[in-house]
Design an enzyme around this catalytic site. Structure first.
Site, short mmCIF file in Angstrom:
data_model
loop_
_atom_site.label_atom_id
_atom_site.label_comp_id
_atom_site.label_asym_id
_atom_site.label_seq_id
_atom_site.Cartn_x
_atom_site.Cartn_y
_atom_site.Cartn_z
N GLY A 13 42.69 -61.69 4.93
CA GLY A 13 42.55 -60.57 5.85
C GLY A 13 43.33 -59.37 5.34
O GLY A 13 43.86 -58.58 6.09
N THR A 15 42.45 -56.64 4.07
CA THR A 15 41.92 -55.29 4.33
C THR A 15 42.06 -54.91 5.80
O THR A 15 41.65 -53.82 6.20
CB THR A 15 40.43 -55.20 3.94
OG1 THR A 15 39.68 -56.11 4.78
CG2 THR A 15 40.21 -55.56 2.49
N ASP A 17 43.67 -54.43 9.85
CA ASP A 17 44.60 -53.51 10.51
C ASP A 17 46.03 -54.04 10.49
O ASP A 17 46.97 -53.29 10.24
CB ASP A 17 44.13 -53.28 11.96
CG ASP A 17 44.99 -52.27 12.68
OD1 ASP A 17 45.08 -51.13 12.20
OD2 ASP A 17 45.57 -52.62 13.73
N ALA A 19 47.47 -56.07 8.37
CA ALA A 19 48.03 -55.97 7.01
C ALA A 19 48.49 -54.55 6.71
O ALA A 19 49.59 -54.34 6.20
CB ALA A 19 47.00 -56.43 5.98
N ARG A 47 36.38 -60.08 2.63
CA ARG A 47 34.99 -60.10 2.16
C ARG A 47 34.61 -58.83 1.39
O ARG A 47 33.69 -58.85 0.59
CB ARG A 47 34.04 -60.27 3.35
CG ARG A 47 34.24 -61.59 4.08
CD ARG A 47 33.07 -61.95 4.95
NE ARG A 47 31.89 -62.26 4.14
CZ ARG A 47 30.91 -63.06 4.54
NH1 ARG A 47 30.96 -63.63 5.71
NH2 ARG A 47 29.86 -63.29 3.77
N ASP A 178 55.66 -64.93 16.22
CA ASP A 178 55.67 -64.21 17.49
C ASP A 178 56.60 -63.03 17.26
O ASP A 178 57.81 -63.20 17.22
CB ASP A 178 56.19 -65.10 18.63
CG ASP A 178 56.13 -64.41 19.99
OD1 ASP A 178 56.19 -63.16 20.02
OD2 ASP A 178 56.05 -65.09 21.02
N HIS A 179 56.02 -61.84 17.08
CA HIS A 179 56.85 -60.71 16.62
C HIS A 179 57.96 -60.37 17.60
O HIS A 179 58.96 -59.76 17.22
CB HIS A 179 55.98 -59.49 16.34
CG HIS A 179 55.35 -58.87 17.54
ND1 HIS A 179 54.12 -59.27 18.01
CD2 HIS A 179 55.78 -57.91 18.40
CE1 HIS A 179 53.81 -58.57 19.08
NE2 HIS A 179 54.80 -57.74 19.34
N HIS A 241 55.00 -64.46 24.45
CA HIS A 241 56.20 -63.62 24.47
C HIS A 241 57.12 -63.94 25.64
O HIS A 241 58.32 -64.16 25.47
CB HIS A 241 55.81 -62.14 24.54
CG HIS A 241 54.93 -61.67 23.43
ND1 HIS A 241 55.00 -62.20 22.16
CD2 HIS A 241 53.97 -60.72 23.38
CE1 HIS A 241 54.11 -61.58 21.39
NE2 HIS A 241 53.48 -60.70 22.11
#
Length: 505
Positions: A13, A15, A17, A19, A47, A178-179, A241
């Site tokens: 993944g 490409t 958002d 990342a 892809r 879990d940020h 969270h």
């Protein structure tokens, strides 16, 4: 001097958002600080048919806000490579493995590999299986898997997903991110509790009246309407969270501050959270959905008018709940939680409300009010970070009128600007093999068991869920939830706007 951690990052993944917004800037911060330097490489896969050069341009764009020098851009992006990839095609994993082996040798990475699945969870099992079957894992170094939420849509799907991943990776190799657990002040909860006897000695049902946790968002669903309408606030925020914060507040002191000891106590705390029956859900959990509203000069459309949202959607954008923890420390203490979109202000804060003194000795002789204002410890998590403690002092002048005083400390903007971003800290933890601030399967499983009964109860209800005006702090039932037990929400940012006539009741 920072350690130069050796590793190959393979980002599925690459490409997407996530990342671009989080992963590449976080890797650059680690690069700038020397946590990764000469001995790292990154393979982005997706892809799309991109070249290495175009991929490096995208990476360079993603770090523009960090104001890198031209030399820093060139040095950093030279470590990035792109591989067009179909996650269902076995042969393409073999090509990926060949590239990984070449980069391992070129950058002297000692076989250390970190696989980041920045993709939809439905691909997790397939990718994990192929990583193992096509031997992209190595025998010489570490192989670690980072996965994003949502981890399943209920306990059953989470268990199936965990079984698929577990067929390829051991539990100690899996890092469920879990940020929230990477935020400085969330990690500071343990420091406040266990580093200060003044609090830890009072951290129980004898002295604490209630615990309140608020995760408020001022924005609506924005461009996430399609995803959010299938999820809702319960699954998007409470299952992960909020229950993670509950576990940190409620856990027993670990014998030593180690990954295993902390995890054990967090799991024990979550397993002590009372699992409601349907009647208890109706009494202890409420929901809402934002309608049209205005705050000051700003007007907001309703949730159902957002792009990607069903016209008659019953998806909740707000949840408030009272959780009870059935153990000796917390017997009878309600943990009130609330989270929602389009609320008055953005903010995450914890309020520990201590019990009042048994009697107000300062009251007038015929005054029947025996209660003093409560002492409140507030932990600010975002957008500001810090603490405050409300104490009772004497009002200046004659008599003994009590005047609450707030002792307040906030981190300076300079400290906040220089502190590591959540993803940066969590990626570095993963490089070091420290899973303290990641979620163990037992925590995920227990959290799903707590929220599944809530979801099942709501799915049987046919009446319209209560609306709340955008810009308010949620539906009336969220306030009634506390008031019926003689409590009230400590944080009420809407009061100021109401007093100014800028927000309707």
């Amino acid at each position: 001097m920072s350690q130069d951690n050796k590793a190959l990052f393979i980002i599925f993944g690459g490409t997407g958002d996530l990342a671009k917004r989080k992963l590449y800037p976080s890797l650059f911060r680690l690069f700038r600080k020397g946590n990764i330097n000469k001995h790292f490489a990154v393979i982005g896969t997706a892809r799309r048919e991109w070249s290495d050069d175009y991929f490096r341009e995208i990476v360079a764009e993603s770090i523009e806000t960090l104001h890198p020098t031209k030399q820093e851009i060139n040095d950093f992006t030279s470590h990035f490579y792109y591989q067009s990839h179909n996650v269902n095609d076995t042969e393409e994993y073999q090509v990926l493995g060949t590239l990984a082996n070449r980069l391992d040798e070129e950058y002297q990475l000692d076989g250390n590999r970190l696989f980041y699945l920045a993709m939809a969870p439905r691909f997790f099992g397939t990718i994990s299986k192929h990583i193992k079957s096509e031997q992209i894992m190595t025998e010489t170094g570490f192989s670690r898997l980072i996965i994003e939420k949502p981890f399943g849509t209920d306990y059953q799907t989470a268990e199936q997903l965990n079984h698929e991943i577990g067929a390829a990776f051991k539990e100690e190799q899996i890092f469920r991110i879990d940020h929230y657990l990477g935020k400085e002040m969330v990690q500071n909860i343990s420091a406040v509790r266990f580093g200060n006897n003044i609090f830890e000695s009072l951290w129980n049902h004898k002295y604490i009246e209630s615990v309140q946790i608020t995760l408020a968002e001022s924005l609506g669903v924005e461009e996430r309407g399609g995803y959010y309408d299938q999820s809702g606030a319960l699954k998007d925020m409470v299952q992960n969270h909020i229950l993670q914060v509950v576990s940190l507040l409620a856990m027993e002191p670990p014998t030593i501050f180690s990954e295993e000891a902390i995890r054990t106590e967090k799991i024990n705390a979550l397993k002590s959270v009372r699992i409601y029956d349907e009647q208890a859900v109706k009494e202890s959990v409420v929901r809402g959905q934002y309608g049209q509203g205005s705050l000051g000069d700003h007007s907001f459309s309703s949730y159902r008018d957002e792009p990607g949202v069903e016209e008659n959607s019953q998806t909740e954008t707000f949840v408030a709940a009272k959780f009870m923890i059935d153990n000796f420390r917390w017997a009878g203490v309600p943990f009130y939680v609330r989270t929602g979109k389009r609320l008055t202000e953005k903010g995450t804060r914890i309020n520990i409300v201590f019990k009042s003194t048994p009697i107000n000795v300062f009251r007038e002789e015929n005054d029947t009010n025996t209660n003093l204002p409560e002492n409140i410890l507030t932990i600010y998590i975002q957008p500001t970070e810090g603490f405050s403690l409300t104490l009772n002092g004497k009002e200046i002048g004659d008599g003994f009128n009590i005047d609450p005083v707030k002792l307040d400390y906030r981190h300076s903007q300079e400290n906040l600007d220089n502190s590591p971003e959540a993803y940066e800290k969590l990626i570095l933890d993963c490089l070091k093999g420290d899973a303290t601030n990641f979620t163990h399967w037992d925590e995920v499983a227990t959290s799903w068991k707590i929220v599944d009964i809530i979801r099942h109860t709501w799915d049987k209800e046919t009446e319209q869920i209560p609306n709340y005006p955008a810009g308010s702090m949620g539906p009336k039932c969220a306030f009634d939830l506390l008031e019926k037990e003689g409590h009230k929400w400590v944080w009420e940012p809407d009061t100021w706007y109401k007093n100014k006539g800028q927000l309707k009741d």
